[in-house]
Design a protein around this motif. Structure first.
Motif, PDB file in Angstrom:
ATOM      1  N   MET A  35       0.828  -1.205   0.000  1.00  0.00           N
ATOM      2  CA  MET A  35       0.000   0.000   0.000  1.00  0.00           C
ATOM      3  C   MET A  35       0.864   1.258   0.000  1.00  0.00           C
ATOM      4  O   MET A  35       0.625   2.189  -0.763  1.00  0.00           O
ATOM      5  CB  MET A  35      -0.943  -0.008   1.216  1.00  0.00           C
ATOM      6  CG  MET A  35      -1.775   1.263   1.364  1.00  0.00           C
ATOM      7  SD  MET A  35      -2.898   1.560  -0.021  1.00  0.00           S
ATOM      8  CE  MET A  35      -4.241   0.477   0.394  1.00  0.00           C
ATOM      9  N   LYS A  36       1.901   1.275   0.859  1.00  0.00           N
ATOM     10  CA  LYS A  36       2.782   2.447   0.930  1.00  0.00           C
ATOM     11  C   LYS A  36       3.435   2.719  -0.420  1.00  0.00           C
ATOM     12  O   LYS A  36       3.462   3.863  -0.901  1.00  0.00           O
ATOM     13  CB  LYS A  36       3.853   2.235   2.001  1.00  0.00           C
ATOM     14  CG  LYS A  36       4.773   3.440   2.184  1.00  0.00           C
ATOM     15  CD  LYS A  36       5.893   3.152   3.159  1.00  0.00           C
ATOM     16  CE  LYS A  36       7.057   2.490   2.456  1.00  0.00           C
ATOM     17  NZ  LYS A  36       8.254   2.362   3.305  1.00  0.00           N
ATOM     18  N   ASP A  37       3.959   1.650  -1.052  1.00  0.00           N
ATOM     19  CA  ASP A  37       4.628   1.817  -2.346  1.00  0.00           C
ATOM     20  C   ASP A  37       3.671   2.344  -3.401  1.00  0.00           C
ATOM     21  O   ASP A  37       4.056   3.160  -4.247  1.00  0.00           O
ATOM     22  CB  ASP A  37       5.224   0.481  -2.809  1.00  0.00           C
ATOM     23  CG  ASP A  37       6.428   0.072  -1.979  1.00  0.00           C
ATOM     24  OD1 ASP A  37       6.999   0.953  -1.303  1.00  0.00           O
ATOM     25  OD2 ASP A  37       6.800  -1.117  -1.989  1.00  0.00           O
ATOM     26  N   ARG A  38       2.421   1.869  -3.346  1.00  0.00           N
ATOM     27  CA  ARG A  38       1.427   2.320  -4.326  1.00  0.00           C
ATOM     28  C   ARG A  38       1.151   3.819  -4.172  1.00  0.00           C
ATOM     29  O   ARG A  38       1.063   4.563  -5.152  1.00  0.00           O
ATOM     30  CB  ARG A  38       0.132   1.522  -4.140  1.00  0.00           C
ATOM     31  CG  ARG A  38      -0.643   1.318  -5.432  1.00  0.00           C
ATOM     32  CD  ARG A  38      -1.852   0.432  -5.243  1.00  0.00           C
ATOM     33  NE  ARG A  38      -1.504  -0.844  -4.660  1.00  0.00           N
ATOM     34  CZ  ARG A  38      -2.385  -1.655  -4.098  1.00  0.00           C
ATOM     35  NH1 ARG A  38      -3.654  -1.302  -4.030  1.00  0.00           N
ATOM     36  NH2 ARG A  38      -2.016  -2.817  -3.593  1.00  0.00           N
ATOM     37  N   LEU A  75       2.022   9.509  -5.955  1.00  0.00           N
ATOM     38  CA  LEU A  75       2.503  10.860  -5.642  1.00  0.00           C
ATOM     39  C   LEU A  75       3.702  11.247  -6.502  1.00  0.00           C
ATOM     40  O   LEU A  75       3.836  12.404  -6.918  1.00  0.00           O
ATOM     41  CB  LEU A  75       2.873  10.951  -4.159  1.00  0.00           C
ATOM     42  CG  LEU A  75       1.711  10.835  -3.167  1.00  0.00           C
ATOM     43  CD1 LEU A  75       2.239  10.798  -1.737  1.00  0.00           C
ATOM     44  CD2 LEU A  75       0.731  11.985  -3.353  1.00  0.00           C
ATOM     45  N   ALA A  76       4.584  10.276  -6.783  1.00  0.00           N
ATOM     46  CA  ALA A  76       5.780  10.550  -7.590  1.00  0.00           C
ATOM     47  C   ALA A  76       5.405  10.997  -8.993  1.00  0.00           C
ATOM     48  O   ALA A  76       6.130  11.790  -9.622  1.00  0.00           O
ATOM     49  CB  ALA A  76       6.670   9.316  -7.646  1.00  0.00           C
ATOM     50  N   TYR A  82       8.007  10.796  -1.014  1.00  0.00           N
ATOM     51  CA  TYR A  82       7.986  10.182   0.320  1.00  0.00           C
ATOM     52  C   TYR A  82       8.396  11.190   1.393  1.00  0.00           C
ATOM     53  O   TYR A  82       7.811  11.236   2.486  1.00  0.00           O
ATOM     54  CB  TYR A  82       8.913   8.970   0.329  1.00  0.00           C
ATOM     55  CG  TYR A  82       8.803   8.108   1.569  1.00  0.00           C
ATOM     56  CD1 TYR A  82       7.565   7.745   2.081  1.00  0.00           C
ATOM     57  CD2 TYR A  82       9.942   7.642   2.219  1.00  0.00           C
ATOM     58  CE1 TYR A  82       7.449   6.951   3.207  1.00  0.00           C
ATOM     59  CE2 TYR A  82       9.844   6.839   3.361  1.00  0.00           C
ATOM     60  CZ  TYR A  82       8.595   6.506   3.838  1.00  0.00           C
ATOM     61  OH  TYR A  82       8.491   5.723   4.961  1.00  0.00           O
ATOM     62  N   PHE A  83       9.389  12.010   1.092  1.00  0.00           N
ATOM     63  CA  PHE A  83       9.832  13.039   2.038  1.00  0.00           C
ATOM     64  C   PHE A  83       8.680  14.000   2.356  1.00  0.00           C
ATOM     65  O   PHE A  83       8.436  14.339   3.515  1.00  0.00           O
ATOM     66  CB  PHE A  83      11.019  13.806   1.452  1.00  0.00           C
ATOM     67  CG  PHE A  83      11.548  14.898   2.341  1.00  0.00           C
ATOM     68  CD1 PHE A  83      12.520  14.625   3.297  1.00  0.00           C
ATOM     69  CD2 PHE A  83      11.076  16.204   2.240  1.00  0.00           C
ATOM     70  CE1 PHE A  83      13.014  15.632   4.129  1.00  0.00           C
ATOM     71  CE2 PHE A  83      11.560  17.210   3.067  1.00  0.00           C
ATOM     72  CZ  PHE A  83      12.535  16.919   4.007  1.00  0.00           C
ATOM     73  N   LYS A  84       7.974  14.435   1.318  1.00  0.00           N
ATOM     74  CA  LYS A  84       6.868  15.382   1.517  1.00  0.00           C
ATOM     75  C   LYS A  84       5.723  14.742   2.304  1.00  0.00           C
ATOM     76  O   LYS A  84       5.081  15.389   3.132  1.00  0.00           O
ATOM     77  CB  LYS A  84       6.383  15.890   0.162  1.00  0.00           C
ATOM     78  CG  LYS A  84       7.410  16.791  -0.536  1.00  0.00           C
ATOM     79  CD  LYS A  84       7.014  17.111  -1.965  1.00  0.00           C
ATOM     80  CE  LYS A  84       8.111  17.901  -2.660  1.00  0.00           C
ATOM     81  NZ  LYS A  84       7.824  18.129  -4.090  1.00  0.00           N
ATOM     82  N   LEU A  85       5.487  13.462   2.027  1.00  0.00           N
ATOM     83  CA  LEU A  85       4.452  12.733   2.759  1.00  0.00           C
ATOM     84  C   LEU A  85       4.817  12.628   4.243  1.00  0.00           C
ATOM     85  O   LEU A  85       3.979  12.874   5.120  1.00  0.00           O
ATOM     86  CB  LEU A  85       4.290  11.333   2.148  1.00  0.00           C
ATOM     87  CG  LEU A  85       3.171  10.456   2.699  1.00  0.00           C
ATOM     88  CD1 LEU A  85       1.801  11.067   2.408  1.00  0.00           C
ATOM     89  CD2 LEU A  85       3.260   9.055   2.093  1.00  0.00           C
ATOM     90  N   LYS A 138       7.558  13.287  10.319  1.00  0.00           N
ATOM     91  CA  LYS A 138       8.335  12.054  10.417  1.00  0.00           C
ATOM     92  C   LYS A 138       9.505  12.040   9.424  1.00  0.00           C
ATOM     93  O   LYS A 138      10.005  10.978   9.071  1.00  0.00           O
ATOM     94  CB  LYS A 138       7.433  10.844  10.139  1.00  0.00           C
ATOM     95  CG  LYS A 138       6.372  10.596  11.191  1.00  0.00           C
ATOM     96  CD  LYS A 138       6.972  10.007  12.455  1.00  0.00           C
ATOM     97  CE  LYS A 138       5.903   9.592  13.442  1.00  0.00           C
ATOM     98  NZ  LYS A 138       6.468   9.022  14.670  1.00  0.00           N
ATOM     99  N   ASN A 139       9.907  13.218   8.951  1.00  0.00           N
ATOM    100  CA  ASN A 139      10.988  13.254   7.945  1.00  0.00           C
ATOM    101  C   ASN A 139      12.354  13.522   8.548  1.00  0.00           C
ATOM    102  O   ASN A 139      13.318  13.767   7.837  1.00  0.00           O
ATOM    103  CB  ASN A 139      10.668  14.293   6.853  1.00  0.00           C
ATOM    104  CG  ASN A 139      10.520  15.701   7.417  1.00  0.00           C
ATOM    105  OD1 ASN A 139      10.423  15.875   8.622  1.00  0.00           O
ATOM    106  ND2 ASN A 139      10.505  16.690   6.540  1.00  0.00           N
TER     107      ASN A 139
END
Length: 332
Positions: free
Chosen positions: A1-4, A9-10, A317-320, A326-327
Motif C-alpha cells: 500500500m505504501k509503495d502504491r 505521488l511521484a 515520500y519526504f513530503k508525505l 516524520k521526515n
C-alpha cells in the motif's frame, strides 16, 4: 500500500527536480557499475550497467551541481555558494568496477566521487559476508543436488531451493561463519574466486584513484551492521579503519555506515565526533534529515529504476513524511 501511494505521488512530481528537490544537497549512492554479470553481488545489489549509470549522471548534472569533497565541506559550513543545489556522488564497498568502469566515465564527465571502503577486503584478502552469500545462492541455482544436511543445519523443513536461497541471504554478520561451512557443502571456494576475479580494489588502485582526485574513505573494517553492535564494537571497527586510511594517505575526514545507521544511538555519534578530524558521517535512508546535524543521509540509486524515478519517489515520500513530522531521524 505504501509503495502504491508513493508511486502515485511521484507521478505528480515536477520534471524540474533541481528546483523542487526539498534539500539543498543530493547524495546519490552506488556500489558498482558493470555490463557483466557479477555473481558475488548480483543477488544482493541491483547494480546498473554503464548506459543506465550515464543516464543517471546526465539527469543529475542537469538538475544539480556536482561538487568534490572540499566543496561539499565548504557548502555545508556556509562558505561556498553554488549556482545550483549540489550533488556529491558516493560509492560504497570498494568494488573493482569503480576503477575499471565508473572512474573512466566520471573522468570523462569531470565528476568527483568518494568511495567508502572496508580495509578487510582490499587486495582481495577476504570477501564481505553478503558477497559470499550471493556466491552460495548462485551455487544453489547451478548444483543438481543439494546435501540434505544443509537443510537440517539451517532448520529448513521445506526443501524448495527458493526457501534455501532466502535463508542463505538472511544470514547476518554475527552468523557469517555459517557461510564458510555452506561453501564446503556447496563446493564453493571463496579464495579461488577472489584470486581469479579480484572483486575488490587493490591498494595500488586506491592510491591511483586518490592521485586522480577521487576520495577513498571509511566504511568500517569489515561491513557489520552497526545497529547490531555494542558501542565498544562500533568504535573498534571505526577506529581501526581510520588508522588504515591515515596510514595510506586516504581521506579520513568522513565515515559512511555499512548497510544502514538505523538503530544507531546518539552515544555513537558523540563518541565519533570527539575525533575533531572527522567532518561528518553518512547514512543511506534516502531524502531525510537527521537530529545529528553532522550525519547526512544518502539516496540508494540501485533500486531497479532510473535515477529520475528514484529521486521523484524519494521526494514524494519526504513530503508525505513531512506532513506528519516524520521526515527527521531522531537519535536517543
Amino acid at each position: 500500500m505504501k509503495d502504491r501511494i508513493i508511486n502515485v505521488l511521484a507521478a505528480f512530481e515536477s520534471d524540474n527536480i533541481g528546483k523542487s528537490f526539498p534539500l539543498d544537497y543530493c547524495l546519490p549512492l552506488y556500489h558498482s557499475v558493470s555490463d557483466r554479470e557479477l555473481p558475488h553481488i548480483k543477488h544482493v545489489i541491483r547494480y546498473k550497467n554503464t548506459k543506465q549509470f550515464e543516464e543517471d549522471l546526465d539527469h543529475l548534472a542537469k538538475n544539480f551541481q556536482f561538487v568534490d569533497w572540499q566543496e561539499f565541506k565548504e557548502f555545508t559550513s556556509g562558505n561556498f555558494k553554488p549556482k545550483k543545489k549540489i550533488a556529491l556522488l558516493t560509492f560504497d564497498d570498494g568494488f573493482r568496477e569503480f576503477y575499471d568502469v565508473a572512474a573512466p566515465i566520471l573522468e570523462r564527465k569531470g565528476i568527483y566521487a568518494c568511495n567508502f571502503v572496508n580495509p578487510a577486503f582490499i587486495d582481495n584478502k577476504d570477501m564481505m559476508f553478503r558477497c559470499k552469500a550471493s556466491l552460495l545462492v548462485d551455487a544453489v541455482e547451478r548444483n543438481k543436488t543439494i546435501d540434505p544436511e544443509i537443510y537440517f543445519v539451517l532448520s529448513l523443513k521445506n526443501v524448495d531451493r527458493h526457501f534455501l536461497q532466502k535463508k542463505i541471504l538472511a544470514i547476518n554478520y554475527q552468523e557469517k561463519d555459517t557461510l564458510d561451512w555452506l561453501a564446503e557443502k556447496l563446493e564453493v571456494d571463496f579464495n579461488a574466486y577472489s584470486k581469479e576475479f579480484k572483486p575488490y580494489l587493490s591498494t595500488e588502485e586506491l592510491k591511483e584513484l586518490t592521485r586522480k582526485g577521487f576520495g577513498i574513505s571509511s566504511h568500517s573494517w569489515d561491513h557489520p551492521k552497526y545497529g547490531d553492535l555494542s558501542l565498544k564494537e562500533q568504535m573498534e571497527t571505526t577506529d581501526k579503519t581510520f588508522a588504515y586510511l591515515k596510514e595510506n594517505g586516504f581521506l579520513y575526514e568522513s565515515f559512511a555506515f555499512p548497510f544502514t545507521d538505523f538503530e544507531v544511538q546518539k552515544d555513537f555519534f558523540d563518541e565519533l565526533f570527539k575525533n575533531e578530524e572527522i567532518y561528518c558521517s553518512f547514512g543511506c535512508a534516502g531524502i531525510k534529515l537527521d537530529s545529528v546535524k553532522k550525519n547526512f543521509q544518502r539516496i540508494p540509486m540501485e533500486m531497479g529504476e532510473s535515477g529520475e524515478q528514484i529521486l521523484k519517489k524519494e521526494m514524494a515520500y519526504f513530503k508525505l513524511k513531512r506532513l506528519i513530522n516524520k521526515n527527521t531521524i531522531l537519535r536517543k
